[in-house]
Scaffold this active site. Sequence first.
Site, PDB file in Angstrom:
ATOM      1  N   TYR A 111      29.056  45.819 108.457  1.00  0.00           N
ATOM      2  CA  TYR A 111      27.488  45.067 107.851  1.00  0.00           C
ATOM      3  C   TYR A 111      27.822  44.584 106.525  1.00  0.00           C
ATOM      4  CZ  TYR A 111      22.804  45.046 106.395  1.00  0.00           C
ATOM      5  OH  TYR A 111      21.796  44.240 105.826  1.00  0.00           O
ATOM      6  N   TRP A 113      26.160  41.009 103.956  1.00  0.00           N
ATOM      7  CA  TRP A 113      25.245  39.592 103.846  1.00  0.00           C
ATOM      8  C   TRP A 113      26.257  38.472 103.589  1.00  0.00           C
ATOM      9  CZ3 TRP A 113      20.384  37.314 102.289  1.00  0.00           C
ATOM     10  CH2 TRP A 113      19.258  38.093 102.674  1.00  0.00           C
TER      11      TRP A 113
HETATM   12  N1  LIG Z   1      20.127  52.345  96.970  1.00  0.00           N
HETATM   13  C1  LIG Z   1      19.665  51.189  97.848  1.00  0.00           C
HETATM   14  N2  LIG Z   1      20.681  50.820  98.440  1.00  0.00           N
HETATM   15  C2  LIG Z   1      20.467  49.377  99.139  1.00  0.00           C
HETATM   16  C3  LIG Z   1      19.367  48.976  99.046  1.00  0.00           C
HETATM   17  C4  LIG Z   1      18.337  49.518  98.242  1.00  0.00           C
HETATM   18  O1  LIG Z   1      17.252  48.732  98.125  1.00  0.00           O
HETATM   19  N3  LIG Z   1      18.609  50.717  97.341  1.00  0.00           N
HETATM   20  N4  LIG Z   1      19.042  47.828  99.949  1.00  0.00           N
HETATM   21  C5  LIG Z   1      19.813  47.803 101.051  1.00  0.00           C
HETATM   22  C6  LIG Z   1      19.838  46.417 101.815  1.00  0.00           C
HETATM   23  S1  LIG Z   1      18.342  45.767 102.286  1.00  0.00           S
HETATM   24  C7  LIG Z   1      20.893  45.732 101.908  1.00  0.00           C
HETATM   25  S2  LIG Z   1      20.604  44.206 102.947  1.00  0.00           S
HETATM   26  C8  LIG Z   1      22.185  46.072 101.687  1.00  0.00           C
HETATM   27  C9  LIG Z   1      23.109  44.907 101.317  1.00  0.00           C
HETATM   28  O2  LIG Z   1      24.566  45.297 101.267  1.00  0.00           O
HETATM   29  P1  LIG Z   1      25.576  44.278 101.407  1.00  0.00           P
HETATM   30  O3  LIG Z   1      25.222  42.995 102.135  1.00  0.00           O
HETATM   31  O4  LIG Z   1      26.829  44.789 101.618  1.00  0.00           O
HETATM   32  O5  LIG Z   1      25.912  43.803  99.793  1.00  0.00           O
HETATM   33  P2  LIG Z   1      26.553  42.532  99.360  1.00  0.00           P
HETATM   34  O6  LIG Z   1      26.676  42.785  97.742  1.00  0.00           O
HETATM   35  O7  LIG Z   1      25.866  41.357  99.523  1.00  0.00           O
HETATM   36  O8  LIG Z   1      27.959  42.424  99.904  1.00  0.00           O
HETATM   37  C10 LIG Z   1      28.437  41.239 100.386  1.00  0.00           C
HETATM   38  C11 LIG Z   1      29.949  41.390 100.108  1.00  0.00           C
HETATM   39  O9  LIG Z   1      30.654  40.322 101.037  1.00  0.00           O
HETATM   40  C12 LIG Z   1      31.521  39.713  99.840  1.00  0.00           C
HETATM   41  N5  LIG Z   1      31.633  38.119 100.282  1.00  0.00           N
HETATM   42  C13 LIG Z   1      30.733  37.112 100.300  1.00  0.00           C
HETATM   43  N6  LIG Z   1      31.215  36.064 100.713  1.00  0.00           N
HETATM   44  C14 LIG Z   1      32.163  36.383 101.660  1.00  0.00           C
HETATM   45  C15 LIG Z   1      33.077  35.799 102.386  1.00  0.00           C
HETATM   46  O10 LIG Z   1      33.097  34.606 102.759  1.00  0.00           O
HETATM   47  N7  LIG Z   1      33.957  36.482 103.181  1.00  0.00           N
HETATM   48  C16 LIG Z   1      34.206  37.856 102.828  1.00  0.00           C
HETATM   49  N8  LIG Z   1      35.043  38.531 103.568  1.00  0.00           N
HETATM   50  N9  LIG Z   1      33.289  38.504 101.929  1.00  0.00           N
HETATM   51  C17 LIG Z   1      32.592  37.728 101.366  1.00  0.00           C
HETATM   52  C18 LIG Z   1      30.876  39.674  98.493  1.00  0.00           C
HETATM   53  O11 LIG Z   1      31.938  39.538  97.610  1.00  0.00           O
HETATM   54  C19 LIG Z   1      30.459  41.193  98.467  1.00  0.00           C
HETATM   55  O12 LIG Z   1      31.287  42.169  98.170  1.00  0.00           O
HETATM   56  O13 LIG Z   1      22.207  47.106 100.586  1.00  0.00           O
HETATM   57  C20 LIG Z   1      21.356  48.078 100.902  1.00  0.00           C
HETATM   58  N10 LIG Z   1      21.613  49.111  99.952  1.00  0.00           N
HETATM   59  N1  LIG Z   2      16.914  38.943  93.641  1.00  0.00           N
HETATM   60  C1  LIG Z   2      17.140  39.562  94.822  1.00  0.00           C
HETATM   61  N2  LIG Z   2      16.167  39.238  95.907  1.00  0.00           N
HETATM   62  C2  LIG Z   2      16.588  40.066  97.038  1.00  0.00           C
HETATM   63  C3  LIG Z   2      17.784  40.900  97.172  1.00  0.00           C
HETATM   64  C4  LIG Z   2      18.489  40.868  96.281  1.00  0.00           C
HETATM   65  O1  LIG Z   2      19.588  41.681  96.260  1.00  0.00           O
HETATM   66  N3  LIG Z   2      18.207  40.399  95.027  1.00  0.00           N
HETATM   67  N4  LIG Z   2      17.737  41.338  98.644  1.00  0.00           N
HETATM   68  C5  LIG Z   2      17.080  40.766  99.563  1.00  0.00           C
HETATM   69  C6  LIG Z   2      17.186  41.577 100.779  1.00  0.00           C
HETATM   70  S1  LIG Z   2      18.699  41.891 101.780  1.00  0.00           S
HETATM   71  C7  LIG Z   2      16.059  42.496 101.187  1.00  0.00           C
HETATM   72  S2  LIG Z   2      16.205  43.402 102.476  1.00  0.00           S
HETATM   73  C8  LIG Z   2      14.823  42.343 100.310  1.00  0.00           C
HETATM   74  C9  LIG Z   2      14.379  43.631 100.017  1.00  0.00           C
HETATM   75  O2  LIG Z   2      12.978  43.469 100.009  1.00  0.00           O
HETATM   76  P1  LIG Z   2      11.980  44.720  99.822  1.00  0.00           P
HETATM   77  O3  LIG Z   2      12.028  45.621 100.582  1.00  0.00           O
HETATM   78  O4  LIG Z   2      10.690  44.262  99.736  1.00  0.00           O
HETATM   79  O5  LIG Z   2      12.556  45.104  98.198  1.00  0.00           O
HETATM   80  P2  LIG Z   2      12.975  46.471  97.388  1.00  0.00           P
HETATM   81  O6  LIG Z   2      13.258  46.047  96.102  1.00  0.00           O
HETATM   82  O7  LIG Z   2      13.653  47.452  97.953  1.00  0.00           O
HETATM   83  O8  LIG Z   2      11.364  47.383  97.366  1.00  0.00           O
HETATM   84  C10 LIG Z   2      10.229  46.514  96.834  1.00  0.00           C
HETATM   85  C11 LIG Z   2       9.680  47.448  95.968  1.00  0.00           C
HETATM   86  O9  LIG Z   2       8.997  48.563  96.833  1.00  0.00           O
HETATM   87  C12 LIG Z   2       8.588  49.428  95.752  1.00  0.00           C
HETATM   88  N5  LIG Z   2       8.763  50.877  96.672  1.00  0.00           N
HETATM   89  C13 LIG Z   2       9.967  51.497  96.751  1.00  0.00           C
HETATM   90  N6  LIG Z   2       9.526  52.746  97.572  1.00  0.00           N
HETATM   91  C14 LIG Z   2       8.241  52.668  97.525  1.00  0.00           C
HETATM   92  C15 LIG Z   2       7.383  53.675  98.273  1.00  0.00           C
HETATM   93  O10 LIG Z   2       7.568  54.754  98.648  1.00  0.00           O
HETATM   94  N7  LIG Z   2       6.020  53.258  98.162  1.00  0.00           N
HETATM   95  C16 LIG Z   2       5.359  52.086  97.303  1.00  0.00           C
HETATM   96  N8  LIG Z   2       4.301  51.889  97.440  1.00  0.00           N
HETATM   97  N9  LIG Z   2       6.320  51.508  96.767  1.00  0.00           N
HETATM   98  C17 LIG Z   2       7.674  51.532  97.174  1.00  0.00           C
HETATM   99  C18 LIG Z   2       9.730  49.622  94.859  1.00  0.00           C
HETATM  100  O11 LIG Z   2       8.943  49.636  93.566  1.00  0.00           O
HETATM  101  C19 LIG Z   2      10.153  48.163  94.972  1.00  0.00           C
HETATM  102  O12 LIG Z   2      10.293  47.334  93.895  1.00  0.00           O
HETATM  103  O13 LIG Z   2      14.874  41.578  99.156  1.00  0.00           O
HETATM  104  C20 LIG Z   2      15.915  40.390  99.224  1.00  0.00           C
HETATM  105  N10 LIG Z   2      15.647  39.664  98.071  1.00  0.00           N
HETATM  106 MO   LIG Z   3      18.593  43.774 102.845  1.00  0.00          MO
END
Ligand SMILES: Nc1nc2c(c(=O)[nH]1)N[C@H]1C(S)=C(S)[C@@H](COP(=O)(O)OP(=O)(O)OC[C@H]3O[C@@H](n4cnc5c(=O)[nH]c(N)nc54)[C@H](O)[C@@H]3O)O[C@H]1N2
Ligand SMILES: Nc1nc2c(c(=O)[nH]1)N[C@H]1C(S)=C(S)[C@@H](COP(=O)(O)OP(=O)(O)OC[C@H]3O[C@@H](n4cnc5c(=O)[nH]c(N)nc54)[C@H](O)[C@@H]3O)O[C@H]1N2
Ligand SMILES: [Mo]
Length: 768
Positions: A111, A113
């Site tokens: 998994y 991005w």
């Molecule tokens: N505590 C907490 N944990 C979270 C979240 C949170 O809100 N709180 N959010 C969650 C969410 S919504 C998401 S989507 C995940 C994201 O989790 P990931 O998608 O695993 O996070 P990324 O940092 O985007 O990791 C992508 C990796 O791919 C590598 N990469 C980039 N391009 C390439 C390529 O072309 N080839 C290869 N082989 N590697 C490449 C980058 O260097 C990087 O290390 O994290 C989740 N984890």
């Molecule tokens: N700059 C930037 N943008 C991103 C990403 C990134 O890594 N960087 N990641 C992308 C990805 S993969 C995803 S999935 C999206 C995620 O998008 P979201 O899921 O919307 O993002 P989060 O930042 O996890 O959460 C949004 C807000 O929810 C609030 N929150 C958390 N728990 C609770 C709760 O129990 N109740 C309430 N009311 N509020 C709560 C927190 O204050 C948090 O700031 O963002 C995307 N956009």
């Molecule tokens: Mo995500």
Amino acid sequence: MIDHKKKLTASHWGVGVATVVEDKIVSIEGHSGDPAGSKINSNIPGSLHGSARVLRPAVRKSWLEKQPNAVERGRDVFVEVSWDRALELIAQDLKRVRGIYGNQGIFAGSYGWSSAGRFHHAQSQLKRFLNTQGGFVRSEGNYSYNAALGLMPYIVGPYREHVAQATRWSVIAKDTDLVVLFGGMALRNTQVSDGGVAKHRMLGNLQDCADAGVEFVNISPLRSDAADVLNAQWEPIRPGSDTALMMGLAHTLIKENLVDGAFLQTFTTGFEKLRGYLVGDSDGAPKDAEWASEQTGMSADNIRTLARRMVQGRTMISVAAGVQRTDFGEQPMWMAIALAAMIGQIGLPGGGYTVGYGVNANIGNIERPFRWGTMAQGVNPVSDFIPVAMISEMLLNPRGRYEYHGKSRVFPDAKLVWWAGGNPFHHHQDLNRLHTAFQKPETVIVNELNWTATARHADIVLPVTSAQERTDFGAGKSDNALVPMPQVIPPQGEARDEYDIYADLAERLGNRDTFTEGRTSREWLNEIWETTRDRADKAGIELPDLQTFLDGDVIDLPDPSPEQVFLADYRGDPVKFALPTPSGKIELFSETIAAFDLKDCKGHPSWYPPRDLTADRDAAFPLAMLSGQPKTRLHSQLDNGSYSLSHKISGREPVLIHPDDANNRGIEDGSIVELYNARGRCLAGAKITDEVVKGCVFLWTGAWYDPDFEARDARDRHGNPNVLTHDLRSSSLTQSPAAHSAMVQLRKFTGEIPAVTVHEPPPFEKEV
Ligand SMILES: Nc1nc2c(c(=O)[nH]1)N[C@H]1C(S)=C(S)[C@@H](COP(=O)(O)OP(=O)(O)OC[C@H]3O[C@@H](n4cnc5c(=O)[nH]c(N)nc54)[C@H](O)[C@@H]3O)O[C@H]1N2
Ligand SMILES: Nc1nc2c(c(=O)[nH]1)N[C@H]1C(S)=C(S)[C@@H](COP(=O)(O)OP(=O)(O)OC[C@H]3O[C@@H](n4cnc5c(=O)[nH]c(N)nc54)[C@H](O)[C@@H]3O)O[C@H]1N2
Ligand SMILES: [Mo]
């Protein structure tokens, strides 16, 4: 005119124009067509040319010496080897694992991005390769909105299609009176969209709403979850209590006779059962405003006033994806839909509900006019999979049982784990547990750009090209633009394209042509572009040939449905446009879910307090910790770039602390603090601010995990919140990640502050 010293590049956070000097990217500016380009681009030069780059294939010393348990994964030193040697080691090991365990022994859920670009997409390439080698165990779902993906089909319909049909922000500006934002709608998150975003429209759209007098209520522990332009009323509630608040609102509507009975009758099923629960008939506990106030910290008067306001005009209920990334995260979504149904505005312009505004740049803004071409991944002969957030569970309990969508399933026994394009030591919860779980497989292979903690937990690390080091075309999954991605700089070190790596590996395994079909990557790119061109042609749009496109500029395409209103068709004709649920209606009670007889998800929305809170109420860990997406990067990507580094405090990730919580503990702005609980501990830099509600701390995700194995609980030096989060899932229905539900304690760190080491490469040794 295109300036040939400057080249276009695309990333998930937007189009950039790179300036190159002596084969190095020195800066990246925004594209002139983008009204609000993202600063995340400025991380690219420092990280691509940074000292953490993986430059040569490397093998973990103990694994190479066939003493795999001599030193733990994650702590071992590496030996750099030639490509020839690395590929031969992998080919032999694939044969060995397949021979002993079959392809079920290979886990490549992988998994993550990775990077933008339609062809060089890390997971697609790995999956295609392994499909030609007999298959692999995959993972299902994502970390973003998995509870929504799992729940919605039972109660309204497929989530992805529905969120693509979200009511447009232009419609909200015109028709909506009040937007109630559960979890806000963080503008910082709308910098990003999967596959890319050519124009950042969100700020403009929110400005239009504000100018049109639309009112916003931000129900979130963090004030800045609503953009300043909205001038939103802030109701900071306790994390994980949204369901209770929605129930208090619903109870008020029932008590004050404000429910739209006709809508419920025609368009929903099961309201009576939910009503019985809300008024307390079924469990003796009325979920009234006073009860909701207890659970949430919002005053009962404010709850009642908000309920009345919600039926006075046109109201949009928005639930941020973050709100479902919690314990029992299915419930707030289901209850939001129930509340919207009781108000009766679903399918009307500007009314109803949306789950996922703000989850990317494009939701409610734009959609693609036709589907882009894609590289076929082939067919996976192995049908087994795991829910994505059960990675530790799977590794620690081979052949163990688990519940999923009402079925009892068995974990595979993963002997070889291959990760390409993701960072589980960023994205997964409870990293100490993941570290233990990662000791289990016989072989771990990671393809990476940088020496992330995941790469350091591998046996074989393959250096791969970045998006700027290969030619591709960019097109976001929900965007309406095509972006040329010509190669900007040569590969760094010995990095190779993943397609070429797999082609050579397939050759060693005796079936190169099955993988390549006799094509070079340029020929594949052309093929994907031609498919895109054909589809454009059918939509009446003329596109140039590949080379002309790559030499040119961004191509903007029309928006297929600028006035879109979610579920307007269903409201117009509930028979012809019946929903794909068992009843054809919105299910406020689901017989299917009820029949699963689960403890953690019943037949109707129900209130469950977060697990850590019930376990540790008033105890050692009194602060709720949120860990949302960082403004300064995408997840953990390019964490060693200049924009990401510029926000760190003495090199640590900032943690937001309310002034009262800081004063009690003698913490000053800029102090180094230690966050801890029973699962782990980390250092972070204190940022004292009243934008976070008292009793709650906010630590951004994505600082590369940097465990100090000599310190207590292998304390992370850098500020990665996932050493503190639990990896229990939302519920046994959907098994979704629940990162936002964690309780912690905090203190000023008084010891000697250790240097952050993870931005430097790991120790290497020469082979003896
Ligand atoms: N505590 C907490 N944990 C979270 C979240 C949170 O809100 N709180 N959010 C969650 C969410 S919504 C998401 S989507 C995940 C994201 O989790 P990931 O998608 O695993 O996070 P990324 O940092 O985007 O990791 C992508 C990796 O791919 C590598 N990469 C980039 N391009 C390439 C390529 O072309 N080839 C290869 N082989 N590697 C490449 C980058 O260097 C990087 O290390 O994290 C989740 N984890
Ligand atoms: N700059 C930037 N943008 C991103 C990403 C990134 O890594 N960087 N990641 C992308 C990805 S993969 C995803 S999935 C999206 C995620 O998008 P979201 O899921 O919307 O993002 P989060 O930042 O996890 O959460 C949004 C807000 O929810 C609030 N929150 C958390 N728990 C609770 C709760 O129990 N109740 C309430 N009311 N509020 C709560 C927190 O204050 C948090 O700031 O963002 C995307 N956009
Ligand atoms: Mo995500």
